[in-house]
Design a protein around this motif. Structure first.
Motif, PDB file in Angstrom:
ATOM      1  N   GLY A  91      -9.059  27.236  15.874  1.00 36.25           N
ATOM      2  CA  GLY A  91      -8.907  25.864  16.350  1.00 36.25           C
ATOM      3  C   GLY A  91      -7.635  25.612  17.139  1.00 36.25           C
ATOM      4  O   GLY A  91      -7.609  24.771  18.022  1.00 36.25           O
ATOM      5  N   HIS A  92      -6.576  26.362  16.823  1.00 40.62           N
ATOM      6  CA  HIS A  92      -5.329  26.093  17.538  1.00 40.62           C
ATOM      7  C   HIS A  92      -5.438  26.477  19.009  1.00 40.62           C
ATOM      8  O   HIS A  92      -4.799  25.866  19.856  1.00 40.62           O
ATOM      9  N   PHE A  93      -6.294  27.441  19.342  1.00 40.74           N
ATOM     10  CA  PHE A  93      -6.509  27.762  20.755  1.00 40.74           C
ATOM     11  C   PHE A  93      -7.255  26.628  21.459  1.00 40.74           C
ATOM     12  O   PHE A  93      -6.944  26.284  22.595  1.00 40.74           O
ATOM     13  N   ALA A  94      -8.218  26.044  20.767  1.00 35.79           N
ATOM     14  CA  ALA A  94      -8.960  24.922  21.338  1.00 35.79           C
ATOM     15  C   ALA A  94      -8.048  23.720  21.542  1.00 35.79           C
ATOM     16  O   ALA A  94      -8.124  23.038  22.573  1.00 35.79           O
ATOM     17  N   VAL A  95      -7.182  23.446  20.584  1.00 39.96           N
ATOM     18  CA  VAL A  95      -6.250  22.330  20.702  1.00 39.96           C
ATOM     19  C   VAL A  95      -5.267  22.591  21.841  1.00 39.96           C
ATOM     20  O   VAL A  95      -5.007  21.709  22.669  1.00 39.96           O
ATOM     21  N   SER A  96      -4.749  23.794  21.906  1.00 40.33           N
ATOM     22  CA  SER A  96      -3.826  24.158  22.971  1.00 40.33           C
ATOM     23  C   SER A  96      -4.478  23.995  24.339  1.00 40.33           C
ATOM     24  O   SER A  96      -3.889  23.420  25.261  1.00 40.33           O
ATOM     25  N   ALA A  97      -5.693  24.469  24.462  1.00 38.04           N
ATOM     26  CA  ALA A  97      -6.411  24.369  25.736  1.00 38.04           C
ATOM     27  C   ALA A  97      -6.673  22.913  26.102  1.00 38.04           C
ATOM     28  O   ALA A  97      -6.565  22.524  27.272  1.00 38.04           O
ATOM     29  N   GLN A  98      -6.988  22.086  25.113  1.00 40.34           N
ATOM     30  CA  GLN A  98      -7.260  20.678  25.401  1.00 40.34           C
ATOM     31  C   GLN A  98      -5.997  19.946  25.833  1.00 40.34           C
ATOM     32  O   GLN A  98      -6.037  19.099  26.719  1.00 40.34           O
ATOM     33  N   TRP A  99      -4.855  20.259  25.204  1.00 39.39           N
ATOM     34  CA  TRP A  99      -3.604  19.647  25.654  1.00 39.39           C
ATOM     35  C   TRP A  99      -3.324  20.026  27.096  1.00 39.39           C
ATOM     36  O   TRP A  99      -2.910  19.189  27.912  1.00 39.39           O
ATOM     37  N   ALA A 100      -3.560  21.294  27.439  1.00 38.45           N
ATOM     38  CA  ALA A 100      -3.336  21.748  28.821  1.00 38.45           C
ATOM     39  C   ALA A 100      -4.295  21.050  29.782  1.00 38.45           C
ATOM     40  O   ALA A 100      -3.884  20.589  30.859  1.00 38.45           O
ATOM     41  N   ALA A 101      -5.561  20.955  29.411  1.00 38.38           N
ATOM     42  CA  ALA A 101      -6.548  20.287  30.265  1.00 38.38           C
ATOM     43  C   ALA A 101      -6.207  18.810  30.437  1.00 38.38           C
ATOM     44  O   ALA A 101      -6.314  18.257  31.541  1.00 38.38           O
ATOM     45  N   GLY A 102      -5.782  18.173  29.362  1.00 37.61           N
ATOM     46  CA  GLY A 102      -5.392  16.763  29.446  1.00 37.61           C
ATOM     47  C   GLY A 102      -4.207  16.560  30.373  1.00 37.61           C
ATOM     48  O   GLY A 102      -4.156  15.590  31.144  1.00 37.61           O
ATOM     49  N   SER A 103      -3.256  17.481  30.326  1.00 39.78           N
ATOM     50  CA  SER A 103      -2.079  17.340  31.187  1.00 39.78           C
ATOM     51  C   SER A 103      -2.453  17.486  32.655  1.00 39.78           C
ATOM     52  O   SER A 103      -1.902  16.784  33.509  1.00 39.78           O
ATOM     53  N   VAL A 104      -3.406  18.344  32.951  1.00 39.14           N
ATOM     54  CA  VAL A 104      -3.853  18.515  34.340  1.00 39.14           C
ATOM     55  C   VAL A 104      -4.579  17.265  34.824  1.00 39.14           C
ATOM     56  O   VAL A 104      -4.401  16.839  35.968  1.00 39.14           O
ATOM     57  N   ALA A 105      -5.389  16.661  33.970  1.00 46.85           N
ATOM     58  CA  ALA A 105      -6.089  15.431  34.346  1.00 46.85           C
ATOM     59  C   ALA A 105      -5.094  14.317  34.653  1.00 46.85           C
ATOM     60  O   ALA A 105      -5.264  13.577  35.628  1.00 46.85           O
ATOM     61  N   ILE A 106      -4.042  14.219  33.843  1.00 50.63           N
ATOM     62  CA  ILE A 106      -2.994  13.212  34.079  1.00 50.63           C
ATOM     63  C   ILE A 106      -2.358  13.461  35.438  1.00 50.63           C
ATOM     64  O   ILE A 106      -2.179  12.545  36.239  1.00 50.63           O
ATOM     65  N   LEU A 107      -2.015  14.690  35.692  1.00 51.87           N
ATOM     66  CA  LEU A 107      -1.375  15.053  36.953  1.00 51.87           C
ATOM     67  C   LEU A 107      -2.280  14.745  38.142  1.00 51.87           C
ATOM     68  O   LEU A 107      -1.835  14.203  39.153  1.00 51.87           O
ATOM     69  N   ALA A 108      -3.552  15.043  38.026  1.00 56.78           N
ATOM     70  CA  ALA A 108      -4.491  14.803  39.122  1.00 56.78           C
ATOM     71  C   ALA A 108      -4.619  13.321  39.452  1.00 56.78           C
ATOM     72  O   ALA A 108      -4.710  12.950  40.619  1.00 56.78           O
ATOM     73  N   HIS A 109      -4.593  12.464  38.439  1.00 58.79           N
ATOM     74  CA  HIS A 109      -4.760  11.030  38.689  1.00 58.79           C
ATOM     75  C   HIS A 109      -3.465  10.322  39.082  1.00 58.79           C
ATOM     76  O   HIS A 109      -3.512   9.197  39.553  1.00 58.79           O
ATOM     77  N   SER A 110      -2.331  10.972  38.906  1.00 55.42           N
ATOM     78  CA  SER A 110      -1.068  10.309  39.231  1.00 55.42           C
ATOM     79  C   SER A 110      -0.654  10.478  40.687  1.00 55.42           C
ATOM     80  O   SER A 110       0.303   9.847  41.129  1.00 55.42           O
TER      81      SER A 110
END
Length: 162
Positions: A91-110
């Motif tokens: 699960g920690h890999f899934a959580v890590s990947a989701q944090w990374a994906a979320g950060s990219v989405a934030i960056l894309a919309h800013s």
């Protein structure tokens, strides 16, 4: 560990690029990108009118970016909660990947926002990547989210001023 992070971050970037291509652009609205016929005939050489129009378009882009970023934060929190339910060690890999994906989405919309919103969203993105790193290092990680919460409050302040 670094190879896993690189692969997961690469996948997150690819997903964000693919998703951002599906977002309707402001050009489809018509009024935000081109002045009305009355406005163009009334003051074709007025720099004040063109400055006001570009400021209005910029403000509209910032308001849209704020809404998109806030939605990204909420969606990411939901996905993080699901990934945390998987539990260690996988699960920690899934959580890590989701944090990374979320950060990219934030960056894309800013990207279309004003400077204050962009700066606040970069702080959020950096905190999300820090959380991704923490989860990637340890299956039992429970990093503090206080810095992320502070960055989100800063974004709220920047968005309310826009």
């Amino acid at each position: 560990m670094n190879r896993t992070r690189l692969v997961l971050t690469g996948l997150a970037v690819a997903a964000a690029i693919a998703v951002s291509g599906c977002d309707p652009q402001p050009g489809s609205e018509g009024t935000a990108s081109s002045p009305s016929p009355a406005a163009s005939s009334a003051a074709p050489t007025s720099t004040a009118a063109s400055t006001a129009a570009s400021t209005a378009a910029s403000d509209a882009a910032t308001v849209k970016a704020c809404a998109d970023i806030k939605k990204d934060i909420k969606d990411n929190a939901t996905k993080i909660a699901k990934a945390e339910k998987i539990g260690p060690p996988a699960g920690h890999f899934a959580v890590s990947a989701q944090w990374a994906a979320g950060s990219v989405a934030i960056l894309a919309h800013s990207m279309s926002a004003n400077e204050a919103v962009t700066a606040a969203s970069e702080k959020i993105q950096n905190e999300m990547m820090s959380l991704s790193d923490a989860y990637n290092k340890s299956a039992d990680a429970k990093p503090s989210k206080k810095a992320l919460e502070a960055a989100i409050k800063e974004l709220d302040t920047a968005c309310s001023a826009a």
